[in-house]
Structure formats: C-alpha cells, structure tokens
Motif scaffolding. Structure first.
Motif, PDB file in Angstrom:
ATOM      1  N   GLN A  29      -2.150  11.501   3.867  1.00  0.00           N
ATOM      2  CA  GLN A  29      -1.978  10.735   4.823  1.00  0.00           C
ATOM      3  C   GLN A  29      -3.367  10.535   5.494  1.00  0.00           C
ATOM      4  O   GLN A  29      -3.680   9.147   6.279  1.00  0.00           O
ATOM      5  N   GLY A  30      -4.328  11.045   4.713  1.00  0.00           N
ATOM      6  CA  GLY A  30      -5.670  10.360   5.584  1.00  0.00           C
ATOM      7  C   GLY A  30      -5.990   9.313   4.597  1.00  0.00           C
ATOM      8  O   GLY A  30      -6.057   7.583   5.140  1.00  0.00           O
ATOM      9  N   GLN A  31      -5.719   8.488   3.040  1.00  0.00           N
ATOM     10  CA  GLN A  31      -5.132   7.562   2.945  1.00  0.00           C
ATOM     11  C   GLN A  31      -4.774   6.031   2.990  1.00  0.00           C
ATOM     12  O   GLN A  31      -4.861   5.646   3.539  1.00  0.00           O
ATOM     13  N   GLN A  32      -2.890   7.240   4.015  1.00  0.00           N
ATOM     14  CA  GLN A  32      -1.912   5.897   4.112  1.00  0.00           C
ATOM     15  C   GLN A  32      -3.476   5.086   5.455  1.00  0.00           C
ATOM     16  O   GLN A  32      -2.729   4.529   6.150  1.00  0.00           O
ATOM     17  N   ALA A  33      -3.964   5.906   6.263  1.00  0.00           N
ATOM     18  CA  ALA A  33      -4.015   5.673   7.319  1.00  0.00           C
ATOM     19  C   ALA A  33      -5.760   4.464   7.137  1.00  0.00           C
ATOM     20  O   ALA A  33      -5.619   3.652   8.123  1.00  0.00           O
ATOM     21  N   ALA A  34      -6.306   5.203   6.264  1.00  0.00           N
ATOM     22  CA  ALA A  34      -7.268   4.403   5.987  1.00  0.00           C
ATOM     23  C   ALA A  34      -6.707   2.674   5.635  1.00  0.00           C
ATOM     24  O   ALA A  34      -7.100   1.213   5.675  1.00  0.00           O
ATOM     25  N   THR A  35      -5.545   2.694   4.999  1.00  0.00           N
ATOM     26  CA  THR A  35      -5.200   1.278   4.227  1.00  0.00           C
ATOM     27  C   THR A  35      -3.915   0.749   5.109  1.00  0.00           C
ATOM     28  O   THR A  35      -4.053  -0.157   4.607  1.00  0.00           O
ATOM     29  N   THR A  36      -3.194   1.291   6.266  1.00  0.00           N
ATOM     30  CA  THR A  36      -2.321   0.349   7.451  1.00  0.00           C
ATOM     31  C   THR A  36      -3.080  -0.191   8.256  1.00  0.00           C
ATOM     32  O   THR A  36      -2.851  -1.206   9.142  1.00  0.00           O
ATOM     33  N   SER A  37      -4.487   0.250   8.330  1.00  0.00           N
ATOM     34  CA  SER A  37      -6.005  -0.520   9.401  1.00  0.00           C
ATOM     35  C   SER A  37      -5.866  -1.887   8.752  1.00  0.00           C
ATOM     36  O   SER A  37      -6.952  -1.559   7.945  1.00  0.00           O
ATOM     37  N   GLY A  38      -5.826  -2.833   8.808  1.00  0.00           N
ATOM     38  CA  GLY A  38      -5.895  -4.182   8.737  1.00  0.00           C
ATOM     39  C   GLY A  38      -5.812  -4.962   8.089  1.00  0.00           C
ATOM     40  O   GLY A  38      -4.800  -5.927   7.225  1.00  0.00           O
ATOM     41  N   GLY A  39      -4.664  -4.004   7.068  1.00  0.00           N
ATOM     42  CA  GLY A  39      -4.238  -5.114   5.710  1.00  0.00           C
ATOM     43  C   GLY A  39      -5.265  -5.640   4.950  1.00  0.00           C
ATOM     44  O   GLY A  39      -4.958  -6.385   3.612  1.00  0.00           O
ATOM     45  N   GLY A  40      -7.233  -4.436   5.196  1.00  0.00           N
ATOM     46  CA  GLY A  40      -7.519  -5.609   4.049  1.00  0.00           C
ATOM     47  C   GLY A  40      -7.677  -5.875   2.573  1.00  0.00           C
ATOM     48  O   GLY A  40      -7.972  -6.863   1.791  1.00  0.00           O
ATOM     49  N   PRO A  41      -7.654  -4.999   1.993  1.00  0.00           N
ATOM     50  CA  PRO A  41      -7.637  -4.721   0.173  1.00  0.00           C
ATOM     51  C   PRO A  41      -6.642  -5.871   0.334  1.00  0.00           C
ATOM     52  O   PRO A  41      -6.369  -6.673  -1.102  1.00  0.00           O
ATOM     53  N   ARG A  42      -5.203  -5.550   0.493  1.00  0.00           N
ATOM     54  CA  ARG A  42      -4.044  -6.583  -0.068  1.00  0.00           C
ATOM     55  C   ARG A  42      -4.887  -8.007   0.431  1.00  0.00           C
ATOM     56  O   ARG A  42      -3.956  -8.781   0.100  1.00  0.00           O
ATOM     57  N   ILE A  43      -4.433  -8.129   1.570  1.00  0.00           N
ATOM     58  CA  ILE A  43      -5.033  -9.844   1.941  1.00  0.00           C
ATOM     59  C   ILE A  43      -6.686  -9.914   0.452  1.00  0.00           C
ATOM     60  O   ILE A  43      -6.495 -10.892  -0.176  1.00  0.00           O
ATOM     61  N   GLY A  44      -6.945  -9.507  -0.264  1.00  0.00           N
ATOM     62  CA  GLY A  44      -8.500  -9.654  -0.830  1.00  0.00           C
ATOM     63  C   GLY A  44      -7.356  -9.793  -1.839  1.00  0.00           C
ATOM     64  O   GLY A  44      -7.651 -10.868  -3.171  1.00  0.00           O
ATOM     65  N   LEU A  45      -6.594  -9.315  -2.421  1.00  0.00           N
ATOM     66  CA  LEU A  45      -5.324  -8.949  -3.649  1.00  0.00           C
ATOM     67  C   LEU A  45      -4.411 -10.543  -3.931  1.00  0.00           C
ATOM     68  O   LEU A  45      -4.946 -11.235  -5.140  1.00  0.00           O
ATOM     69  N   ILE A  46      -4.194 -10.523  -2.788  1.00  0.00           N
ATOM     70  CA  ILE A  46      -3.166 -12.232  -2.458  1.00  0.00           C
ATOM     71  C   ILE A  46      -4.401 -13.723  -2.683  1.00  0.00           C
ATOM     72  O   ILE A  46      -3.639 -14.011  -3.688  1.00  0.00           O
ATOM     73  N   VAL A  47      -5.640 -13.516  -2.369  1.00  0.00           N
ATOM     74  CA  VAL A  47      -6.794 -14.611  -1.875  1.00  0.00           C
ATOM     75  C   VAL A  47      -6.682 -14.466  -3.826  1.00  0.00           C
ATOM     76  O   VAL A  47      -6.992 -15.923  -4.326  1.00  0.00           O
ATOM     77  N   GLY A  48      -7.699 -13.409  -4.287  1.00  0.00           N
ATOM     78  CA  GLY A  48      -7.945 -13.506  -5.598  1.00  0.00           C
ATOM     79  C   GLY A  48      -6.606 -14.242  -6.400  1.00  0.00           C
ATOM     80  O   GLY A  48      -6.867 -14.570  -6.839  1.00  0.00           O
ATOM     81  N   ILE A  49      -5.272 -13.759  -6.406  1.00  0.00           N
ATOM     82  CA  ILE A  49      -4.157 -14.115  -7.564  1.00  0.00           C
ATOM     83  C   ILE A  49      -3.798 -15.626  -6.739  1.00  0.00           C
ATOM     84  O   ILE A  49      -3.765 -16.061  -7.940  1.00  0.00           O
ATOM     85  N   VAL A  50      -4.014 -15.755  -5.681  1.00  0.00           N
ATOM     86  CA  VAL A  50      -4.636 -17.147  -5.291  1.00  0.00           C
ATOM     87  C   VAL A  50      -5.349 -18.511  -5.739  1.00  0.00           C
ATOM     88  O   VAL A  50      -4.985 -19.449  -7.142  1.00  0.00           O
ATOM     89  N   VAL A  51      -6.942 -18.263  -5.543  1.00  0.00           N
ATOM     90  CA  VAL A  51      -7.648 -18.509  -6.918  1.00  0.00           C
ATOM     91  C   VAL A  51      -7.431 -18.479  -8.223  1.00  0.00           C
ATOM     92  O   VAL A  51      -8.240 -19.754  -8.893  1.00  0.00           O
ATOM     93  N   ALA A  52      -7.067 -16.982  -8.738  1.00  0.00           N
ATOM     94  CA  ALA A  52      -6.693 -17.313 -10.113  1.00  0.00           C
ATOM     95  C   ALA A  52      -5.696 -18.435 -10.982  1.00  0.00           C
ATOM     96  O   ALA A  52      -5.962 -18.926 -11.674  1.00  0.00           O
ATOM     97  N   VAL A  53      -4.976 -18.588  -9.887  1.00  0.00           N
ATOM     98  CA  VAL A  53      -4.266 -19.281 -10.487  1.00  0.00           C
ATOM     99  C   VAL A  53      -4.569 -21.102 -10.353  1.00  0.00           C
ATOM    100  O   VAL A  53      -3.868 -22.049 -10.767  1.00  0.00           O
ATOM    101  N   ALA A  54      -5.432 -20.865  -9.212  1.00  0.00           N
ATOM    102  CA  ALA A  54      -5.641 -21.819  -8.879  1.00  0.00           C
ATOM    103  C   ALA A  54      -6.656 -22.482  -9.806  1.00  0.00           C
ATOM    104  O   ALA A  54      -6.661 -24.237 -10.585  1.00  0.00           O
TER     105      ALA A  54
END
Length: 65
Positions: A29-54
């Motif tokens: 529950q504590g981990q879920q609350a931390a990951t659902t606020s803002g979506g920061g790690p998910r956005i960083g992962l997507i940006v990292g994948i796009v940069v790697a593909v580029a």
C-alpha cells in the motif's frame, strides 16, 4: 535451561507470523501510493527508451553513410 527467554507454556508461534503478515500487507500500500503520485519513474523510463532508440538510429545512419 536451553531457552531461558521463552517459558515453556507461553510460546506463541502465531504471534510472529501475524506480525509478519501485517507487515507484508502494509508494504504494497505504501509502495503503491508512492508510485501513483506524479508518474515520475514511468516518464523517465519512457524518455530513456526514446533517447536510446534515437542514439541507436543515429549510429546506424552514420554507419550506413
């Protein structure tokens, strides 16, 4: 007198199990609350994948020219 900390009739093995289960039930529950606020790690992962593909695309383009 092998085990002087726990008297013979008062040992409760379920006590530690219940405490462990309560801890495990609270952790997601504590981990879920931390990951659902803002979506920061998910956005960083997507940006990292796009940069790697580029970068891979740029290296391939330079290698073929």
């Amino acid at each position: 007198m092998a085990n002087s900390q726990t008297p013979q009739g008062n040992h409760d093995p379920a006590g530690s199990t219940q405490m462990f289960r309560a801890f495990v039930d609270e952790a997601p529950q504590g981990q879920q609350a931390a990951t659902t606020s803002g979506g920061g790690p998910r956005i960083g992962l997507i940006v990292g994948i796009v940069v790697a593909v580029a970068i891979v695309a740029a290296v391939a383009w330079l290698a073929l020219n």
